[in-house]
Design a protein around this motif. Structure first.
Motif, PDB file in Angstrom:
ATOM      1  N   ILE A 164       0.828  -1.218   0.000  1.00  0.00           N
ATOM      2  CA  ILE A 164       0.000   0.000   0.000  1.00  0.00           C
ATOM      3  C   ILE A 164       0.853   1.255   0.000  1.00  0.00           C
ATOM      4  CG2 ILE A 164      -1.598   1.350   1.442  1.00  0.00           C
ATOM      5  CD1 ILE A 164      -2.915  -1.306   2.222  1.00  0.00           C
ATOM      6  N   TRP A 165       2.051   1.188   0.609  1.00  0.00           N
ATOM      7  CA  TRP A 165       2.837   2.407   0.830  1.00  0.00           C
ATOM      8  C   TRP A 165       4.139   2.497   0.043  1.00  0.00           C
ATOM      9  CZ3 TRP A 165       0.868   6.554   3.062  1.00  0.00           C
ATOM     10  CH2 TRP A 165      -0.263   6.401   3.870  1.00  0.00           C
ATOM     11  N   GLU A 166       4.527   1.454  -0.690  1.00  0.00           N
ATOM     12  CA  GLU A 166       5.780   1.499  -1.436  1.00  0.00           C
ATOM     13  C   GLU A 166       5.680   2.461  -2.618  1.00  0.00           C
ATOM     14  OE1 GLU A 166       6.691  -2.309  -3.092  1.00  0.00           O
ATOM     15  OE2 GLU A 166       4.647  -2.624  -3.810  1.00  0.00           O
ATOM     16  N   SER A 167       6.826   2.740  -3.248  1.00  0.00           N
ATOM     17  CA  SER A 167       6.863   3.697  -4.360  1.00  0.00           C
ATOM     18  C   SER A 167       5.891   3.309  -5.461  1.00  0.00           C
ATOM     19  CB  SER A 167       8.286   3.783  -4.931  1.00  0.00           C
ATOM     20  OG  SER A 167       9.168   4.315  -3.980  1.00  0.00           O
ATOM     21  N   ASP A 168       5.902   2.042  -5.865  1.00  0.00           N
ATOM     22  CA  ASP A 168       4.975   1.540  -6.888  1.00  0.00           C
ATOM     23  C   ASP A 168       3.768   0.945  -6.184  1.00  0.00           C
ATOM     24  OD1 ASP A 168       3.882   0.776  -9.290  1.00  0.00           O
ATOM     25  OD2 ASP A 168       5.106  -1.045  -9.465  1.00  0.00           O
ATOM     26  N   ALA A 169       2.996   1.816  -5.552  1.00  0.00           N
ATOM     27  CA  ALA A 169       1.963   1.373  -4.618  1.00  0.00           C
ATOM     28  C   ALA A 169       0.737   0.801  -5.326  1.00  0.00           C
ATOM     29  CB  ALA A 169       1.531   2.536  -3.732  1.00  0.00           C
ATOM     30  N   ALA A 170       0.076  -0.117  -4.640  1.00  0.00           N
ATOM     31  CA  ALA A 170      -1.210  -0.638  -5.107  1.00  0.00           C
ATOM     32  C   ALA A 170      -2.206   0.512  -5.243  1.00  0.00           C
ATOM     33  CB  ALA A 170      -1.731  -1.686  -4.131  1.00  0.00           C
ATOM     34  N   GLU A 171      -3.035   0.444  -6.284  1.00  0.00           N
ATOM     35  CA  GLU A 171      -4.010   1.514  -6.508  1.00  0.00           C
ATOM     36  C   GLU A 171      -5.324   1.238  -5.804  1.00  0.00           C
ATOM     37  OE1 GLU A 171      -4.456   2.270 -10.655  1.00  0.00           O
ATOM     38  OE2 GLU A 171      -2.351   2.828 -10.938  1.00  0.00           O
ATOM     39  N   THR A 172      -5.725  -0.030  -5.744  1.00  0.00           N
ATOM     40  CA  THR A 172      -6.991  -0.378  -5.104  1.00  0.00           C
ATOM     41  C   THR A 172      -6.748  -1.398  -4.000  1.00  0.00           C
ATOM     42  OG1 THR A 172      -7.480  -2.247  -6.567  1.00  0.00           O
ATOM     43  CG2 THR A 172      -8.171  -0.043  -7.307  1.00  0.00           C
ATOM     44  N   TRP A 173      -7.705  -1.519  -3.116  1.00  0.00           N
ATOM     45  CA  TRP A 173      -7.604  -2.501  -2.042  1.00  0.00           C
ATOM     46  C   TRP A 173      -7.528  -3.917  -2.606  1.00  0.00           C
ATOM     47  CZ3 TRP A 173      -6.627  -1.450   2.929  1.00  0.00           C
ATOM     48  CH2 TRP A 173      -6.845  -0.132   3.383  1.00  0.00           C
TER      49      TRP A 173
ATOM     50  N   ILE B 102       9.041  -1.084   7.337  1.00  0.00           N
ATOM     51  CA  ILE B 102       7.942  -1.713   6.606  1.00  0.00           C
ATOM     52  C   ILE B 102       8.336  -2.021   5.161  1.00  0.00           C
ATOM     53  CG2 ILE B 102       5.593  -1.449   5.713  1.00  0.00           C
ATOM     54  CD1 ILE B 102       5.626  -1.993   8.679  1.00  0.00           C
ATOM     55  N   MET B 103       8.712  -1.015   4.402  1.00  0.00           N
ATOM     56  CA  MET B 103       9.002  -1.237   2.986  1.00  0.00           C
ATOM     57  C   MET B 103      10.451  -1.593   2.714  1.00  0.00           C
ATOM     58  SD  MET B 103       6.447   1.136   3.410  1.00  0.00           S
ATOM     59  CE  MET B 103       7.001   2.806   3.079  1.00  0.00           C
ATOM     60  N   GLY B 104      11.372  -0.976   3.448  1.00  0.00           N
ATOM     61  CA  GLY B 104      12.786  -1.072   3.123  1.00  0.00           C
ATOM     62  C   GLY B 104      13.172   0.036   2.159  1.00  0.00           C
ATOM     63  N   GLU B 105      14.431   0.447   2.210  1.00  0.00           N
ATOM     64  CA  GLU B 105      14.889   1.579   1.396  1.00  0.00           C
ATOM     65  C   GLU B 105      14.715   1.327  -0.091  1.00  0.00           C
ATOM     66  OE1 GLU B 105      15.706   4.476   2.427  1.00  0.00           O
ATOM     67  OE2 GLU B 105      15.809   4.085   4.586  1.00  0.00           O
ATOM     68  N   ASP B 106      14.896   0.083  -0.538  1.00  0.00           N
ATOM     69  CA  ASP B 106      14.804  -0.211  -1.970  1.00  0.00           C
ATOM     70  C   ASP B 106      13.397   0.007  -2.523  1.00  0.00           C
ATOM     71  OD1 ASP B 106      17.454  -0.887  -1.948  1.00  0.00           O
ATOM     72  OD2 ASP B 106      17.114  -3.061  -1.859  1.00  0.00           O
ATOM     73  N   ARG B 107      12.389  -0.224  -1.700  1.00  0.00           N
ATOM     74  CA  ARG B 107      11.010  -0.077  -2.180  1.00  0.00           C
ATOM     75  C   ARG B 107      10.498   1.348  -2.002  1.00  0.00           C
ATOM     76  NH1 ARG B 107       7.953  -5.488   0.001  1.00  0.00           N
ATOM     77  NH2 ARG B 107       6.254  -4.658  -1.282  1.00  0.00           N
ATOM     78  N   GLY B 108      11.110   2.104  -1.120  1.00  0.00           N
ATOM     79  CA  GLY B 108      10.767   3.517  -0.974  1.00  0.00           C
ATOM     80  C   GLY B 108       9.356   3.758  -0.466  1.00  0.00           C
ATOM     81  N   HIS B 109       8.857   4.964  -0.710  1.00  0.00           N
ATOM     82  CA  HIS B 109       7.554   5.425  -0.209  1.00  0.00           C
ATOM     83  C   HIS B 109       6.802   6.111  -1.339  1.00  0.00           C
ATOM     84  CE1 HIS B 109       4.578   7.594   2.201  1.00  0.00           C
ATOM     85  NE2 HIS B 109       5.004   6.968   3.296  1.00  0.00           N
ATOM     86  N   THR B 110       5.531   5.788  -1.478  1.00  0.00           N
ATOM     87  CA  THR B 110       4.721   6.396  -2.519  1.00  0.00           C
ATOM     88  C   THR B 110       4.602   7.908  -2.366  1.00  0.00           C
ATOM     89  OG1 THR B 110       2.547   6.388  -3.596  1.00  0.00           O
ATOM     90  CG2 THR B 110       2.583   6.012  -1.216  1.00  0.00           C
ATOM     91  N   ASP B 111       4.469   8.605  -3.510  1.00  0.00           N
ATOM     92  CA  ASP B 111       4.142  10.029  -3.496  1.00  0.00           C
ATOM     93  C   ASP B 111       2.645  10.255  -3.602  1.00  0.00           C
ATOM     94  OD1 ASP B 111       6.827  10.775  -3.377  1.00  0.00           O
ATOM     95  OD2 ASP B 111       7.035  10.697  -5.562  1.00  0.00           O
ATOM     96  N   ASP B 112       1.880   9.175  -3.819  1.00  0.00           N
ATOM     97  CA  ASP B 112       0.437   9.271  -4.028  1.00  0.00           C
ATOM     98  C   ASP B 112      -0.291   9.186  -2.688  1.00  0.00           C
ATOM     99  OD1 ASP B 112      -2.094   9.326  -5.099  1.00  0.00           O
ATOM    100  OD2 ASP B 112      -2.066   7.211  -5.733  1.00  0.00           O
ATOM    101  N   TYR B 113      -0.118  10.233  -1.892  1.00  0.00           N
ATOM    102  CA  TYR B 113      -0.795  10.277  -0.591  1.00  0.00           C
ATOM    103  C   TYR B 113      -0.853  11.717  -0.113  1.00  0.00           C
ATOM    104  CZ  TYR B 113       3.585  10.991   2.065  1.00  0.00           C
ATOM    105  OH  TYR B 113       4.752  11.493   2.600  1.00  0.00           O
ATOM    106  N   GLN B 114      -1.699  11.967   0.886  1.00  0.00           N
ATOM    107  CA  GLN B 114      -1.799  13.285   1.508  1.00  0.00           C
ATOM    108  C   GLN B 114      -0.748  13.362   2.606  1.00  0.00           C
ATOM    109  OE1 GLN B 114      -3.910  15.845   0.530  1.00  0.00           O
ATOM    110  NE2 GLN B 114      -4.340  14.480  -1.187  1.00  0.00           N
TER     111      GLN B 114
END
Length: 352
Positions: free
Chosen positions: A174-183, A214-226
């Motif tokens: 849900i939170w990685e750079s290439d994050a899931a779009e839907t549940w 949670i994700m690890g540095e390689d997976r990063g964090h999504t920008d698609d969030y508030q």
């Protein structure tokens, strides 16, 4: 008789007094504003027996001899604890003005503490090497004090009945750079609805800690969030949508536990709910963490700053304040003794 006022402020808003507010309501209000200035006045009648704080800073008639300003910035997670301690300290030391800003751990180090503009920086993770270098370049010496233990909490809307338990991998998706779009992208049994995300800004120590654990540095964090440094904004966002998810320090869930659902985290040994008990026992993994405050050694050379630092460490074992009022795990007596010894050595260095 005495009087005491709290002024909760944002950067673009004049302070307004908050009268007769409970501790927990004050914490919630201050957390939403992102900055708080504490100012008090005290007038005692009769002979009095000192100021009752046990640190020898009274003058024998109920008045404090301490005065001066204290500037504090940094973590939004530590913010409610620091605010509660500062509120109590102010009652006996009305001539000490304390300004606390919620800027994020990294934002506090980079923009306020390491440039030498604040006396303390709160942090929800340990100081980074680049921040140590930044402080060294500016001639700012510091010590690291553990303030409490937090159970970093993932929250969902109360109408969400499908994701009350999640594995670390599901949260990472849900939170990685290439994050899931839907549940349903995460779990095919979950709704085919877009995920709405609310989380910490990239200046936040909570953001850094979440990536690392949670994700690890390689997976990063999504920008698609508030993204926000105001944790009550996260709480409000998740409350407003059935398909929302967010994360922040346990204290903010603690203040909103009726309005939000905390996700039980499965780190391989079954789902564990965040709580003071599971965090204290080491069962809530991988999101139990230490919280910190970093005093400037040079600031500890000023008596009012040193006394406030001592008072803060004294309060870290106060279960009523740390656990019941704020929502974190207090230090043990042994931990507190270690932190006080470290602090006293720094004060001796600064004032010697």
């Amino acid at each position: 008789m005495g009087c005491f006022s709290l002024y909760v402020m944002t950067d673009n808003q004049a302070g307004r007094p908050v009268d007769a507010v409970s501790r927990r309501k004050f914490i919630a209000a201050a957390g939403g504003a992102g900055a708080v200035a504490l100012a008090g006045c005290t007038e005692e009648t009769g002979e009095g027996n000192g100021n009752g704080d046990g640190n020898g800073s009274g003058n024998g008639n109920g008045q404090s001899s301490l005065s001066g300003d204290i500037q504090i910035a940094g973590s939004s997670t530590v913010f409610p604890l620091m605010s509660a301690v500062a509120e109590d300290f102010q009652r006996d030391h009305s001539e000490v003005n304390i300004d606390i800003s919620s800027t994020g751990s990294g934002g506090g180090f980079e923009n306020h503490f390491c440039p030498g503009n604040t006396d303390f920086n709160n942090a929800s993770r340990a100081i980074k090497e680049e921040e140590e270098q930044m402080c060294a370049d500016s001639g700012v010496e510091w010590i690291e004090l553990i303030a409490a233990t937090d159970a970093l909490t993932v929250v969902i809307n109360n109408d969400n009945d499908w994701a009350t338990e999640m594995t670390v991998e599901e949260i990472a998706q849900i939170w990685e750079s290439d994050a899931a779009e839907t549940w349903s992208d995460v779990n095919s049994d979950w709704p085919d609805e877009e995920i709405e995300r609310y989380g910490a800004d990239d200046t936040s120590g909570t953001y850094d800690y979440f990536i690392e654990n949670i994700m690890g540095e390689d997976r990063g964090h999504t920008d698609d969030y508030q993204a926000t440094e105001q944790d009550n904004t996260i709480a409000q966002g998740v409350q407003g949508s059935e398909y929302a998810i967010g994360y922040f320090g346990f204290a903010y869930y603690y203040q909103n536990s009726d309005q939000l659902t905390a996700v039980a985290i499965d780190d391989g040994n079954g789902p564990v709910e965040p709580s003071l008990e599971t965090a204290s026992a080491g069962e809530y993994t991988p999101l139990s963490r230490s919280l910190y405050t970093y005093p400037s050694v040079s600031s500890l050379g000023e008596e009012h700053v040193a006394e406030f630092a001592r008072y803060f460490v004294e309060q870290t074992t106060n279960r009523e304040l740390v656990a019941d009022d704020v929502g974190y795990v207090p230090l043990t007596d042994e931990q507190q003794s270690e932190q006080m010894s470290k602090l006293e050595d720094a004060i001796e260095e600064a004032q010697g």
